[in-house]
Design a protein around this motif. Structure first.
Motif, mmCIF file in Angstrom:
data_model
loop_
_atom_site.group_PDB
_atom_site.id
_atom_site.type_symbol
_atom_site.label_atom_id
_atom_site.label_comp_id
_atom_site.label_asym_id
_atom_site.label_seq_id
_atom_site.Cartn_x
_atom_site.Cartn_y
_atom_site.Cartn_z
ATOM 1 N N ARG A 250 0.844 -1.192 0.000
ATOM 2 C CA ARG A 250 0.000 0.000 0.000
ATOM 3 C C ARG A 250 0.881 1.245 0.000
ATOM 4 N NH1 ARG A 250 -2.492 0.504 6.195
ATOM 5 N NH2 ARG A 250 -0.517 1.052 7.228
ATOM 6 N N VAL A 251 0.332 2.326 -0.564
ATOM 7 C CA VAL A 251 1.035 3.617 -0.533
ATOM 8 C C VAL A 251 0.574 4.386 0.688
ATOM 9 C CG1 VAL A 251 1.285 3.692 -3.040
ATOM 10 C CG2 VAL A 251 -0.715 4.730 -1.978
ATOM 11 N N VAL A 252 1.426 5.293 1.162
ATOM 12 C CA VAL A 252 1.122 6.134 2.313
ATOM 13 C C VAL A 252 0.929 7.558 1.802
ATOM 14 C CG1 VAL A 252 1.888 6.967 4.564
ATOM 15 C CG2 VAL A 252 2.475 4.644 3.818
ATOM 16 N N ALA A 253 -0.278 8.058 1.932
ATOM 17 C CA ALA A 253 -0.594 9.380 1.399
ATOM 18 C C ALA A 253 0.258 10.454 2.063
ATOM 19 C CB ALA A 253 -2.078 9.687 1.624
ATOM 20 N N GLY A 254 0.708 11.415 1.246
ATOM 21 C CA GLY A 254 1.494 12.525 1.769
ATOM 22 C C GLY A 254 2.960 12.220 1.948
ATOM 23 N N ASP A 291 3.821 22.519 -3.576
ATOM 24 C CA ASP A 291 3.514 21.810 -2.343
ATOM 25 C C ASP A 291 4.169 20.431 -2.385
ATOM 26 O OD1 ASP A 291 2.458 20.514 -0.148
ATOM 27 O OD2 ASP A 291 0.413 21.194 -0.473
ATOM 28 N N ILE A 292 5.216 20.253 -1.597
ATOM 29 C CA ILE A 292 6.001 19.016 -1.661
ATOM 30 C C ILE A 292 5.163 17.823 -1.232
ATOM 31 C CG2 ILE A 292 8.021 17.837 -0.712
ATOM 32 C CD1 ILE A 292 9.382 20.545 -0.513
ATOM 33 N N ARG A 293 4.346 17.975 -0.206
ATOM 34 C CA ARG A 293 3.531 16.853 0.272
ATOM 35 C C ARG A 293 2.504 16.412 -0.762
ATOM 36 N NH1 ARG A 293 3.029 15.245 5.411
ATOM 37 N NH2 ARG A 293 0.783 14.918 5.105
ATOM 38 N N GLN A 294 2.117 17.312 -1.638
ATOM 39 C CA GLN A 294 1.141 16.959 -2.661
ATOM 40 C C GLN A 294 1.796 16.409 -3.920
ATOM 41 O OE1 GLN A 294 -1.304 20.226 -3.951
ATOM 42 N NE2 GLN A 294 -2.152 19.098 -5.685
ATOM 43 N N HIS A 295 2.853 17.063 -4.385
ATOM 44 C CA HIS A 295 3.420 16.726 -5.686
ATOM 45 C C HIS A 295 4.505 15.658 -5.618
ATOM 46 C CE1 HIS A 295 1.026 19.943 -7.129
ATOM 47 N NE2 HIS A 295 1.796 20.912 -6.686
ATOM 48 N N PHE A 296 5.164 15.522 -4.493
ATOM 49 C CA PHE A 296 6.189 14.492 -4.324
ATOM 50 C C PHE A 296 5.672 13.483 -3.308
ATOM 51 C CE2 PHE A 296 8.355 18.064 -6.082
ATOM 52 C CZ PHE A 296 9.370 17.537 -6.871
ATOM 53 N N ALA A 297 4.699 12.696 -3.734
ATOM 54 C CA ALA A 297 4.053 11.734 -2.845
ATOM 55 C C ALA A 297 3.553 10.546 -3.657
ATOM 56 C CB ALA A 297 2.885 12.386 -2.099
ATOM 57 N N SER A 298 3.543 9.386 -3.018
ATOM 58 C CA SER A 298 3.044 8.171 -3.674
ATOM 59 C C SER A 298 1.529 8.276 -3.835
ATOM 60 C CB SER A 298 3.415 6.940 -2.840
ATOM 61 O OG SER A 298 4.823 6.827 -2.715
ATOM 62 N N ARG A 299 1.042 7.916 -5.042
ATOM 63 C CA ARG A 299 -0.367 8.115 -5.362
ATOM 64 C C ARG A 299 -1.109 6.791 -5.552
ATOM 65 N NH1 ARG A 299 -1.584 13.083 -7.697
ATOM 66 N NH2 ARG A 299 -3.064 12.057 -9.088
ATOM 67 N N VAL A 315 4.636 1.855 -8.766
ATOM 68 C CA VAL A 315 4.023 2.920 -7.966
ATOM 69 C C VAL A 315 4.193 4.250 -8.695
ATOM 70 C CG1 VAL A 315 3.912 4.024 -5.695
ATOM 71 C CG2 VAL A 315 4.714 1.649 -5.904
ATOM 72 N N ALA A 316 3.105 5.031 -8.774
ATOM 73 C CA ALA A 316 3.153 6.392 -9.335
ATOM 74 C C ALA A 316 3.439 7.380 -8.219
ATOM 75 C CB ALA A 316 1.829 6.731 -10.015
ATOM 76 N N ASN A 317 4.511 8.179 -8.384
ATOM 77 C CA ASN A 317 4.983 9.069 -7.323
ATOM 78 C C ASN A 317 4.941 10.539 -7.716
ATOM 79 O OD1 ASN A 317 5.497 7.140 -5.361
ATOM 80 N ND2 ASN A 317 7.586 6.769 -6.081
ATOM 81 N N GLY A 318 3.957 10.946 -8.511
ATOM 82 C CA GLY A 318 3.838 12.364 -8.839
ATOM 83 C C GLY A 318 5.014 12.868 -9.630
ATOM 84 N N ARG A 319 5.599 13.978 -9.186
ATOM 85 C CA ARG A 319 6.696 14.595 -9.937
ATOM 86 C C ARG A 319 8.002 13.831 -9.820
ATOM 87 N NH1 ARG A 319 7.399 20.913 -9.744
ATOM 88 N NH2 ARG A 319 9.008 20.221 -11.194
ATOM 89 N N ASP A 320 8.076 12.838 -8.964
ATOM 90 C CA ASP A 320 9.285 12.014 -8.898
ATOM 91 C C ASP A 320 9.226 10.844 -9.860
ATOM 92 O OD1 ASP A 320 11.867 11.522 -7.748
ATOM 93 O OD2 ASP A 320 10.980 9.809 -6.693
#
Length: 537
Positions: A250-254, A291-299, A315-320
């Motif tokens: 599972r991914v952990v939000a934020g 916003d780092i918590r929003q854009h650099f986070a596992s989705r 896993v999709a990780n936003g901008r990472d």
């Protein structure tokens, strides 16, 4: 000398050209179009509006810069040079892909991530140079002959004109939005976002790519596959291994974190993560991180069987980008895989530990701004206490408090670094000038109220001491220790305590005003009682 004078250089005339109503209108149009209209109404019209406004504004700007760099250059030479340079450069960049690429690289070094596109249809806007020439013929008749007026116009008009012309088309940053499985094959959705448009929020806003070989290679989804993927996709934050239903992920939000369970979700432990401190360092390598918590986070994630046996987790990780668990149990950050081809070439994901300092262009500016703002705050407090000690009015302190609160709020607002250009503008033209002006006014008022020059010297020293002490943890932050911004900012705020204590003690150097009411001594001798010691007759 501030009166009229006969100019011996071209700056007064070229500056009048830059401040001509036509040039100012072009400046306003360029700023509004690039920051508002392009995001609200993207298309050919707004794109061409920027070219027209830029062609009107750029020649006088180039002419002003030429006359400032070469003071003896006459205006009649600087104006044609500006027109020819802008026209020739625009035509070359818009007609040659190689020239556009070179311009993008140069602009990126000077002004941050930039994109200059070659588009021959933009050459249709070249007649706008005629409007620039017309404004020149009018402005040259009224040069700015007052030094003070020239200085004001340079400070007010030149910086926004430079920033407006330097701005280019918004850079699109790739964004890993989602993952799913189509007919047993992994599929990924990659979108893009800019600082002037909303970031994508779900996988349907991106483009899908599918892998037929277990994630080794990727191809854009067909029209039919796009329709099926959009219809069936639902965000999945938890999945179990098909052949091992008790092992789940599972991914952990934020956070950039994936957890693993070997008892069907009863307990969880970290399987892969980028710690929050390292994640911030990672985001600071990226321009305009927001916003780092929003854009650099596992989705989202998926678990799928591999063609050669075993299973993989994607896993999709936003901008990472994406991270993958391989069949051997190891995790690997993959960047944006094949799903970002429509965005052009993308770099490899940056290393998490390269041993060097982690900083961006705006980090140094933000650190200086915070240290100086705290110094200005302490100086303002010292000025307020001295004014009150000298019997001055209380509202000076109230006005100073409101001004420093506004400066602090602006600094907090731009610290998110959603847009680097806006950060630079806010810090240089609002935060620092407002803080410096507040401290200066309160110090001057305190000296007018009776504070000595000795007190003023100590107050300035207190300002510099506070800025130095607050800057120490911020310098460490620039070099990676501490790695988290909130720790460095907390230490900088703590470093203002000695300065505040010194400001309180400095108030004792100010002599209080004499008492307003004194006991008035009568100007005549004290009353003596009547003595009846004369003999009676």
């Amino acid at each position: 000398m501030t009166g009229p004078e006969t100019p011996r250089d071209g700056a007064p005339t070229t500056l009048a050209w830059l401040c001509h109503p036509v040039s100012l209108l072009a400046l306003a149009l360029l700023l509004v179009n690039d920051h508002v209209l392009k995001s609200a109404f993207p298309g050919v019209v707004t794109g061409k509006l920027s070219d027209v406004a830029g062609l009107v504004l750029a020649p006088p700007l180039v002419a002003v810069l030429l006359t400032l760099l070469v003071p003896r250059l006459p205006a009649r030479a600087a104006a044609p040079a500006g027109l020819v340079a802008v026209g020739a450069g625009f035509a070359l960049v818009k007609s040659s892909g190689y020239a556009a690429e070179l311009a993008s690289s140069a602009w990126t070094e000077l002004a941050g991530p930039s994109l200059v596109r070659a588009d021959r249809t933009d050459l249709l806007t070249l007649p706008a140079l005629g409007l620039a020439w017309w404004s020149w013929t009018r402005a040259r008749e009224r040069p700015v002959r007052y030094r003070r007026a020239r200085l004001v116009r340079l400070l007010v008009v030149l910086p926004p004109a430079v920033l407006a012309v330097a701005a280019t088309s918004a850079v699109h940053y790739p964004y890993a939005l989602g993952t799913t499985v189509l007919d047993g094959h992994p599929a990924i959705s990659v979108g893009s976002g800019t600082v002037v448009s909303p970031w994508p929020e779900n996988a349907s806003e991106g483009r899908w790519s599918v892998s037929d070989d277990g994630g080794t290679t990727w191809h854009p989804a067909t029209v039919e596959e796009q329709r099926r993927l959009s219809d069936q996709h639902s965000a999945q934050q938890q999945a179990c291994v098909p052949d091992e239903p008790r092992r789940c992920y599972r991914v952990v939000a934020g956070h950039l974190r994936v957890e693993q369970s070997d008892d069907a979700g009863a307990t969880w432990q970290v399987s892969w993560e980028v710690s929050d401190g390292k994640r911030e360092a990672l985001a600071r390598r990226s321009p305009n991180p927001g916003d780092i918590r929003q854009h650099f986070a596992s989705r989202e994630l998926i678990v799928y069987p591999h063609a050669n046996g075993g299973y993989e987790v994607l896993v999709a990780n936003g901008r990472d980008g994406f991270v993958r668990r391989l069949t051997d149990g190891g995790w690997r950050r993959e960047g944006f895989l094949g799903g970002a081809r429509h965005l052009g070439p993308t770099d490899e994901p940056p290393a998490l530990d390269d041993g060097g300092p982690v900083q961006r262009e705006t980090d140094l500016l933000l650190a200086i701004a915070l240290a100086l703002t705290l110094g200005f705050l302490v100086a303002a407090v010292a000025g307020h206490l001295a004014i009150r000690r000298a019997g001055g009015r209380r509202w000076w302190g109230i006005a100073g408090s409101l001004a420093m609160l506004l400066a602090g709020d602006l600094l907090v607002a731009v610290w998110s670094r959603e847009d680097d250009v806006d950060t630079v503008l806010a810090v240089l033209f609002f935060v620092l000038p407002l803080g410096a002006l507040t401290a200066l006014v309160l110090l001057i008022v305190a000296t007018k109220q009776g504070a000595s020059s000795r007190w003023a010297g100590w107050a300035v020293g207190d300002l510099l001491l506070t800025a130095f002490l607050a800057g120490v943890p911020l310098v460490g932050w620039l070099n990676g220790t501490p790695s988290q911004t909130r720790v460095a900012v907390a230490l900088a705020l703590l470093a203002t305590v000695p300065g505040l204590l010194l400001a309180v003690r400095l108030a004792r150097l100010v002599d209080p005003p004499p008492a307003l009411h004194h006991r008035v001594e009568p100007p005549y001798p004290a009353y003596l009682p009547f003595r009846n010691d004369q003999p009676s007759r």
